[in-house]
Design a protein around this motif. Structure first.
Motif, mmCIF file in Angstrom:
data_model
loop_
_atom_site.group_PDB
_atom_site.id
_atom_site.type_symbol
_atom_site.label_atom_id
_atom_site.label_comp_id
_atom_site.label_asym_id
_atom_site.label_seq_id
_atom_site.Cartn_x
_atom_site.Cartn_y
_atom_site.Cartn_z
ATOM 1 N N LYS A 111 -5.339 3.786 -2.216
ATOM 2 C CA LYS A 111 -4.925 2.386 -2.254
ATOM 3 C C LYS A 111 -5.360 1.699 -3.538
ATOM 4 O O LYS A 111 -4.930 0.577 -3.821
ATOM 5 C CB LYS A 111 -5.491 1.638 -1.039
ATOM 6 C CG LYS A 111 -4.812 2.001 0.275
ATOM 7 C CD LYS A 111 -5.418 1.237 1.438
ATOM 8 C CE LYS A 111 -4.715 1.592 2.739
ATOM 9 N NZ LYS A 111 -5.331 0.933 3.914
ATOM 10 N N MET A 112 -6.211 2.367 -4.307
ATOM 11 C CA MET A 112 -6.644 1.823 -5.595
ATOM 12 C C MET A 112 -5.632 2.127 -6.696
ATOM 13 O O MET A 112 -5.807 1.704 -7.838
ATOM 14 C CB MET A 112 -8.004 2.415 -5.984
ATOM 15 C CG MET A 112 -9.120 2.153 -4.983
ATOM 16 S SD MET A 112 -9.433 0.391 -4.767
ATOM 17 C CE MET A 112 -10.143 -0.006 -6.384
ATOM 18 N N SER A 113 -4.567 2.849 -6.363
ATOM 19 C CA SER A 113 -3.565 3.234 -7.356
ATOM 20 C C SER A 113 -2.816 2.017 -7.887
ATOM 21 O O SER A 113 -2.647 1.013 -7.189
ATOM 22 C CB SER A 113 -2.555 4.213 -6.746
ATOM 23 O OG SER A 113 -3.194 5.367 -6.255
ATOM 24 N N GLU A 114 -2.351 2.136 -9.137
ATOM 25 C CA GLU A 114 -1.532 1.091 -9.732
ATOM 26 C C GLU A 114 -0.167 1.050 -9.041
ATOM 27 O O GLU A 114 0.278 2.033 -8.445
ATOM 28 C CB GLU A 114 -1.341 1.354 -11.228
ATOM 29 C CG GLU A 114 -2.622 1.297 -12.042
ATOM 30 C CD GLU A 114 -3.211 -0.103 -12.106
ATOM 31 O OE1 GLU A 114 -2.449 -1.079 -11.961
ATOM 32 O OE2 GLU A 114 -4.434 -0.217 -12.298
ATOM 33 N N GLU A 115 0.486 -0.098 -9.155
ATOM 34 C CA GLU A 115 1.781 -0.293 -8.493
ATOM 35 C C GLU A 115 2.797 0.762 -8.885
ATOM 36 O O GLU A 115 3.536 1.277 -8.038
ATOM 37 C CB GLU A 115 2.316 -1.688 -8.846
ATOM 38 C CG GLU A 115 3.646 -2.022 -8.175
ATOM 39 C CD GLU A 115 4.122 -3.422 -8.514
ATOM 40 O OE1 GLU A 115 5.313 -3.586 -8.825
ATOM 41 O OE2 GLU A 115 3.288 -4.361 -8.471
ATOM 42 N N GLU A 116 2.843 1.124 -10.174
ATOM 43 C CA GLU A 116 3.824 2.108 -10.628
ATOM 44 C C GLU A 116 3.587 3.473 -10.002
ATOM 45 O O GLU A 116 4.531 4.202 -9.707
ATOM 46 C CB GLU A 116 3.810 2.213 -12.158
ATOM 47 C CG GLU A 116 4.480 1.054 -12.866
ATOM 48 C CD GLU A 116 5.904 0.800 -12.371
ATOM 49 O OE1 GLU A 116 6.691 1.769 -12.334
ATOM 50 O OE2 GLU A 116 6.215 -0.344 -12.016
ATOM 51 N N GLU A 117 2.317 3.839 -9.808
ATOM 52 C CA GLU A 117 2.028 5.131 -9.185
ATOM 53 C C GLU A 117 2.454 5.129 -7.719
ATOM 54 O O GLU A 117 2.953 6.129 -7.209
ATOM 55 C CB GLU A 117 0.546 5.481 -9.294
ATOM 56 C CG GLU A 117 0.246 6.876 -8.733
ATOM 57 C CD GLU A 117 -1.182 7.321 -8.943
ATOM 58 O OE1 GLU A 117 -1.493 8.449 -8.532
ATOM 59 O OE2 GLU A 117 -1.980 6.551 -9.508
ATOM 60 N N ILE A 118 2.259 4.001 -7.039
ATOM 61 C CA ILE A 118 2.675 3.901 -5.639
ATOM 62 C C ILE A 118 4.189 4.024 -5.537
ATOM 63 O O ILE A 118 4.715 4.741 -4.674
ATOM 64 C CB ILE A 118 2.197 2.575 -5.021
ATOM 65 C CG1 ILE A 118 0.666 2.494 -5.051
ATOM 66 C CG2 ILE A 118 2.692 2.445 -3.574
ATOM 67 C CD1 ILE A 118 0.105 1.150 -4.634
ATOM 68 N N LYS A 119 4.891 3.346 -6.439
ATOM 69 C CA LYS A 119 6.355 3.449 -6.454
ATOM 70 C C LYS A 119 6.785 4.888 -6.714
ATOM 71 O O LYS A 119 7.700 5.411 -6.065
ATOM 72 C CB LYS A 119 6.940 2.537 -7.531
ATOM 73 C CG LYS A 119 6.899 1.054 -7.204
ATOM 74 C CD LYS A 119 7.545 0.265 -8.334
ATOM 75 C CE LYS A 119 7.555 -1.228 -8.041
ATOM 76 N NZ LYS A 119 8.168 -2.003 -9.144
#
Length: 212
Positions: A111-119
């Protein structure tokens, strides 16, 4: 990337924090994915959602007030082997990713991942049916450097291993289905899944893996 012209996908968002679920919904909207969204706030709701719906991608937290999701990943895989599962959690990835993947998850993301990595993880789950982050890739590489390579069979879930052994012993789809009291098409789906994980094409190659 516009995926709005793709067939509708059903996502299950399972997390006991509504803000996390809402955040994922915003990301799905931003990706313009044609999606039906189901939500669950605990383990029991998650299991019921999988039992009563045909889910393409399930994004699930590791811990809930009523238990740890690692305990029911094999059950989710058995209920619907075609559902792809991404663990999205705040627990340490380095210490836990491989455990969850071995238990039946198709991906693990912090959940600490950046938005782009989550996408990117969401898109990979849709396109490839799995997501291996750079951290998890590093864990696999380290295991090789330390002289402790993971045997391919260690990637299988408990149910997949059970069925793989039965294939290696000469049982067919119908026999396996009858012995395990599950549907024959479920056995076929699990067979495709374990062949994909093991990167093999036939039973002969499977038997060779067991010999190793």
């Amino acid at each position: 990337m516009n995926l709005s012209d793709q067939k509708s996908l059903t996502f299950l968002l399972a997390d006991d924090h509504s803000l996390i679920r809402q955040g994922i919904i915003f990301l799905l909207e931003d990706l313009e994915i044609n999606v039906k969204i189901l939500q669950a706030a605990n383990l029991q709701q998650t299991i019921e959602a999988v039992k009563t719906n045909s889910i393409d991608v399930a994004i699930i937290d590791a811990h809930f007030p009523d238990g740890n999701s690692i305990t029911f990943l094999p059950e989710l895989n058995e209920i619907n082997p075609e559902t792809k599962i991404l663990i999205f959690t705040g627990i340490d990835e380095g210490a836990n990713a491989l455990k969850y993947i071995n238990a039946g998850a198709d991906g693990f993301l912090s959940k600490m991942s950046e938005e782009e990595e989550i996408k990117n993880a969401i898109l990979q789950m849709i396109k490839e049916g799995e997501y291996i982050s750079s951290v998890t890739q590093g864990l696999l590489l380290n295991s090789l450097k330390n002289g402790k390579p993971l045997h391919a069979l260690s990637l299988l879930t408990g149910r997949e291993m059970q069925i793989a052994k039965m294939y290696a012993e000469g049982f067919g789809n119908l026999e396996i289905a009858n012995k395990l009291n599950i549907k024959q098409n479920t056995v076929s789906t699990i067979k495709k899944r374990l062949f994909h994980k093991l990167e093999i094409e036939n039973i002969v190659e499977l038997i060779e893996l067991f010999k190793q």
